[in-house]
Design a protein around this motif. Structure first.
Motif, PDB file in Angstrom:
ATOM      1  N   THR A   1      11.770  -4.557   2.648  1.00 32.63           N
ATOM      2  CA  THR A   1      11.448  -3.153   2.403  1.00 32.63           C
ATOM      3  C   THR A   1       9.945  -3.033   2.197  1.00 32.63           C
ATOM      4  O   THR A   1       9.341  -3.863   1.514  1.00 32.63           O
ATOM      5  N   TYR A   2       9.367  -1.996   2.774  1.00 36.65           N
ATOM      6  CA  TYR A   2       7.914  -1.842   2.701  1.00 36.65           C
ATOM      7  C   TYR A   2       7.579  -0.386   2.442  1.00 36.65           C
ATOM      8  O   TYR A   2       8.117   0.515   3.104  1.00 36.65           O
ATOM      9  N   VAL A   3       6.713  -0.142   1.461  1.00 36.14           N
ATOM     10  CA  VAL A   3       6.352   1.228   1.074  1.00 36.14           C
ATOM     11  C   VAL A   3       4.883   1.470   1.355  1.00 36.14           C
ATOM     12  O   VAL A   3       4.016   0.675   0.966  1.00 36.14           O
ATOM     13  N   GLU A   4       4.600   2.571   2.036  1.00 34.36           N
ATOM     14  CA  GLU A   4       3.226   2.991   2.303  1.00 34.36           C
ATOM     15  C   GLU A   4       2.918   4.272   1.533  1.00 34.36           C
ATOM     16  O   GLU A   4       3.781   5.124   1.358  1.00 34.36           O
ATOM     17  N   ASP A   5       1.670   4.400   1.112  1.00 31.14           N
ATOM     18  CA  ASP A   5       1.157   5.626   0.496  1.00 31.14           C
ATOM     19  C   ASP A   5       0.154   6.204   1.487  1.00 31.14           C
ATOM     20  O   ASP A   5      -0.959   5.688   1.634  1.00 31.14           O
ATOM     21  N   ILE A   6       0.561   7.241   2.203  1.00 33.40           N
ATOM     22  CA  ILE A   6      -0.204   7.751   3.339  1.00 33.40           C
ATOM     23  C   ILE A   6      -1.096   8.924   2.920  1.00 33.40           C
ATOM     24  O   ILE A   6      -0.644   9.866   2.264  1.00 33.40           O
ATOM     25  N   VAL A   7      -2.362   8.843   3.294  1.00 36.26           N
ATOM     26  CA  VAL A   7      -3.311   9.949   3.112  1.00 36.26           C
ATOM     27  C   VAL A   7      -3.814  10.361   4.489  1.00 36.26           C
ATOM     28  O   VAL A   7      -4.192   9.511   5.300  1.00 36.26           O
ATOM     29  N   GLU A   8      -3.819  11.647   4.754  1.00 31.26           N
ATOM     30  CA  GLU A   8      -4.252  12.162   6.061  1.00 31.26           C
ATOM     31  C   GLU A   8      -5.725  12.555   6.016  1.00 31.26           C
ATOM     32  O   GLU A   8      -6.164  13.237   5.086  1.00 31.26           O
ATOM     33  N   GLY A   9      -6.486  12.126   7.015  1.00 24.18           N
ATOM     34  CA  GLY A   9      -7.852  12.600   7.191  1.00 24.18           C
ATOM     35  C   GLY A   9      -8.912  11.644   6.689  1.00 24.18           C
ATOM     36  O   GLY A   9      -8.862  11.185   5.547  1.00 24.18           O
ATOM     37  N   LEU A  10      -9.884  11.351   7.559  1.00 25.07           N
ATOM     38  CA  LEU A  10     -10.983  10.450   7.200  1.00 25.07           C
ATOM     39  C   LEU A  10     -11.762  10.984   5.994  1.00 25.07           C
ATOM     40  O   LEU A  10     -12.265  10.203   5.173  1.00 25.07           O
ATOM     41  N   GLU A  11     -11.840  12.290   5.857  1.00 23.57           N
ATOM     42  CA  GLU A  11     -12.585  12.893   4.739  1.00 23.57           C
ATOM     43  C   GLU A  11     -11.963  12.556   3.380  1.00 23.57           C
ATOM     44  O   GLU A  11     -12.626  12.656   2.349  1.00 23.57           O
ATOM     45  N   ASN A  12     -10.694  12.144   3.381  1.00 23.29           N
ATOM     46  CA  ASN A  12     -10.008  11.789   2.139  1.00 23.29           C
ATOM     47  C   ASN A  12     -10.004  10.287   1.866  1.00 23.29           C
ATOM     48  O   ASN A  12      -9.425   9.838   0.867  1.00 23.29           O
ATOM     49  N   ALA A  13     -10.653   9.513   2.732  1.00 26.45           N
ATOM     50  CA  ALA A  13     -10.664   8.059   2.571  1.00 26.45           C
ATOM     51  C   ALA A  13     -11.363   7.603   1.292  1.00 26.45           C
ATOM     52  O   ALA A  13     -10.859   6.706   0.595  1.00 26.45           O
ATOM     53  N   PRO A  14     -12.536   8.172   0.923  1.00 27.31           N
ATOM     54  CA  PRO A  14     -13.178   7.710  -0.319  1.00 27.31           C
ATOM     55  C   PRO A  14     -12.297   7.861  -1.553  1.00 27.31           C
ATOM     56  O   PRO A  14     -12.182   6.935  -2.361  1.00 27.31           O
ATOM     57  N   SER A  15     -11.660   9.016  -1.721  1.00 23.36           N
ATOM     58  CA  SER A  15     -10.816   9.222  -2.910  1.00 23.36           C
ATOM     59  C   SER A  15      -9.583   8.324  -2.868  1.00 23.36           C
ATOM     60  O   SER A  15      -9.089   7.886  -3.917  1.00 23.36           O
ATOM     61  N   ALA A  16      -9.083   8.019  -1.670  1.00 25.52           N
ATOM     62  CA  ALA A  16      -7.938   7.112  -1.549  1.00 25.52           C
ATOM     63  C   ALA A  16      -8.321   5.708  -1.991  1.00 25.52           C
ATOM     64  O   ALA A  16      -7.554   5.031  -2.697  1.00 25.52           O
ATOM     65  N   LEU A  17      -9.506   5.264  -1.616  1.00 29.05           N
ATOM     66  CA  LEU A  17      -9.974   3.935  -2.030  1.00 29.05           C
ATOM     67  C   LEU A  17     -10.186   3.888  -3.542  1.00 29.05           C
ATOM     68  O   LEU A  17      -9.763   2.925  -4.203  1.00 29.05           O
ATOM     69  N   VAL A  18     -10.796   4.913  -4.103  1.00 27.44           N
ATOM     70  CA  VAL A  18     -11.022   4.976  -5.549  1.00 27.44           C
ATOM     71  C   VAL A  18      -9.691   4.926  -6.303  1.00 27.44           C
ATOM     72  O   VAL A  18      -9.572   4.289  -7.356  1.00 27.44           O
ATOM     73  N   GLY A  19      -8.669   5.570  -5.761  1.00 25.57           N
ATOM     74  CA  GLY A  19      -7.372   5.634  -6.416  1.00 25.57           C
ATOM     75  C   GLY A  19      -6.707   4.292  -6.626  1.00 25.57           C
ATOM     76  O   GLY A  19      -5.842   4.146  -7.511  1.00 25.57           O
ATOM     77  N   LEU A  20      -7.087   3.286  -5.844  1.00 26.54           N
ATOM     78  CA  LEU A  20      -6.526   1.949  -6.030  1.00 26.54           C
ATOM     79  C   LEU A  20      -6.802   1.420  -7.435  1.00 26.54           C
ATOM     80  O   LEU A  20      -5.998   0.677  -7.999  1.00 26.54           O
ATOM     81  N   PHE A  21      -7.960   1.795  -7.987  1.00 26.66           N
ATOM     82  CA  PHE A  21      -8.415   1.219  -9.249  1.00 26.66           C
ATOM     83  C   PHE A  21      -7.949   2.014 -10.465  1.00 26.66           C
ATOM     84  O   PHE A  21      -8.248   1.653 -11.600  1.00 26.66           O
ATOM     85  N   THR A  22      -7.219   3.095 -10.211  1.00 25.75           N
ATOM     86  CA  THR A  22      -6.634   3.871 -11.312  1.00 25.75           C
ATOM     87  C   THR A  22      -5.109   3.927 -11.186  1.00 25.75           C
ATOM     88  O   THR A  22      -4.458   4.671 -11.903  1.00 25.75           O
ATOM     89  N   GLY A  23      -4.564   3.132 -10.251  1.00 23.32           N
ATOM     90  CA  GLY A  23      -3.116   3.046 -10.106  1.00 23.32           C
ATOM     91  C   GLY A  23      -2.478   4.253  -9.454  1.00 23.32           C
ATOM     92  O   GLY A  23      -1.273   4.488  -9.608  1.00 23.32           O
ATOM     93  N   ASN A  24      -3.249   5.036  -8.693  1.00 27.83           N
ATOM     94  CA  ASN A  24      -2.709   6.253  -8.088  1.00 27.83           C
ATOM     95  C   ASN A  24      -1.692   5.964  -6.983  1.00 27.83           C
ATOM     96  O   ASN A  24      -0.765   6.735  -6.764  1.00 27.83           O
ATOM     97  N   ASN A  25      -1.904   4.869  -6.273  1.00 26.70           N
ATOM     98  CA  ASN A  25      -1.060   4.592  -5.111  1.00 26.70           C
ATOM     99  C   ASN A  25       0.225   3.876  -5.518  1.00 26.70           C
ATOM    100  O   ASN A  25       0.276   3.122  -6.482  1.00 26.70           O
ATOM    101  N   ILE A  26       1.257   4.115  -4.731  1.00 22.18           N
ATOM    102  CA  ILE A  26       2.494   3.340  -4.826  1.00 22.18           C
ATOM    103  C   ILE A  26       2.701   2.699  -3.456  1.00 22.18           C
ATOM    104  O   ILE A  26       2.938   3.382  -2.469  1.00 22.18           O
ATOM    105  N   GLY A  27       2.583   1.386  -3.401  1.00 21.63           N
ATOM    106  CA  GLY A  27       2.666   0.699  -2.125  1.00 21.63           C
ATOM    107  C   GLY A  27       1.315   0.619  -1.442  1.00 21.63           C
ATOM    108  O   GLY A  27       0.261   0.784  -2.068  1.00 21.63           O
ATOM    109  N   LYS A  28       1.341   0.368  -0.158  1.00 25.57           N
ATOM    110  CA  LYS A  28       0.125   0.164   0.621  1.00 25.57           C
ATOM    111  C   LYS A  28      -0.596   1.487   0.869  1.00 25.57           C
ATOM    112  O   LYS A  28      -0.022   2.427   1.418  1.00 25.57           O
TER     113      LYS A  28
END
Length: 355
Positions: A320-347
């Protein structure tokens, strides 16, 4: 020859803008999304070995922060560090629009290190891997389970930890992209597996979706060593290290004789001005523990063997594999930052284009 107005297009990019000072927090403001650049959608004449790509999916990974730290400047080779004013760079999936390279042809799909931008002209293709894609799996999986993330979990667990059936296995940051796979590999190998995560929601995911034997929310535990003793009364054979700091310090006294630790990441230290010290290193000696750090780039030769194992497991529904999908290159910085605050669930995946 097409008209220049048709050939030259705007190329949205995520630019590395400012160093992170004193190992502080990564902020979206360390990066800038810009539409200032343009790119010509045809290859230069009389130059071989190039490919032009349309970038489709980006992988957000904790190691990327280290490439932005001012304190890391000069400690690694130049290719490791991001250059100020240049695009952020990470693993991703792209489609070849044109090629003068013998290995790639127009229409090929590839994964490997790419710039965070809509289109790229790539000269250094050595680390790019051609995707033999079928509709049996989502293409985005090549940012994760079928890409660098999956290979990391495979190498760390099987090559570094040398598992045996019946081993007791502890995985920290277990609901993350790598941890979720390590736990499932261990279960398939006949091991007893416990994972830690930072919320009750993630603990539920570990138990009810990924099939861990036990899991706990480390934010609710005052004494990590005592917690681990509760879940591993006879000790830990294998620890897959994603967290470091207090977690590692709690693990060491609870390891069994000749235990193995794969040091994959230490994300708990990422936002600290001064990294935490480890007090229990003496147990490496007392318990004859083997602890080994590794970089997946040293194991790309194992990729064919890895895919031979993992693809049938995915297609048969055994992983089983879970992805946390964000749409749009403009949202890439906040998606990367979210890794360090536990925002994402899965990849954490950023979609630039669905082709």
């Amino acid at each position: 020859m097409e008209d220049d107005a048709e050939v030259v297009v705007q190329n949205k990019q995520v630019i590395f803008k400012d160093y992170i000072i004193n190992n502080g927090s990564l902020k979206a403001s360390n990066m800038a999304v810009t539409c200032d650049a343009t790119i010509r959608l045809e290859l230069p004449n009389n130059e071989d070995g190039l490919i032009l790509t349309k970038n489709l999916y980006l992988s957000c990974d904790p190691y990327m922060k280290n490439r932005m730290l001012e304190s890391m400047q000069g400690k690694f080779n130049d290719s490791f560090q991001f250059a100020l004013g240049s695009p952020v760079r990470g693993f991703g999936v792209a489609k070849v629009l044109d090629s003068s390279h013998s290995k790639f042809t127009k229409g090929d799909l590839i994964w490997g290190p790419i710039n965070w931008e809509e289109y790229s002209l790539i000269k250094d293709t050595q680390a790019l891997i051609k995707i033999h894609y079928t509709d049996d799996v989502p293409l985005s999986y090549y940012t994760g389970i079928l890409g660098m993330t999956g290979l990391t979990a495979y190498v760390g667990f099987y090559d570094i930890c040398s598992p045996k059936k019946g081993d007791t296995v502890f995985v920290s940051a277990a609901s993350g992209a790598i941890g979720q796979l390590v736990g499932q590999f261990a279960k398939l190998h006949g091991c007893y597996v416990v994972g830690s995560a930072g919320s009750d929601e993630k603990v539920d995911l570990l138990m009810n979706k990924f099939g861990f034997d036990e899991a706990f929310n480390y934010n609710k535990e005052e004494d990590l060593s005592a917690t681990l003793k509760r879940y591993f009364p006879n000790g830990i054979d294998i620890y897959f290290e994603n967290v470091g700091g207090k977690m590692l310090d709690g693990v060491l006294p609870n390891m069994r004789l000749h235990g193995r630790i794969a040091a994959c990441g230490m994300i708990s230290q990422s936002n600290l001005d001064k990294p935490e010290g480890i007090n229990n290193l003496v147990f490496l000696i007392y318990k004859r523990i083997r602890m080994e750090g590794f970089q997946v780039s040293d194991y790309f030769h194992s990729y064919p063997k890895f895919t031979e194992m993992i693809l049938p497991l995915i297609k048969e529904g055994k992983i089983t594999y879970v992805e946390d999908i964000v749409e749009g290159l403009e949202n890439a910085p906040s998606a990367l930052v979210g890794l360090f605050t536990g925002n994402n669930i899965g990849k954490q995946v950023v979609v630039i284009s669905h082709e």
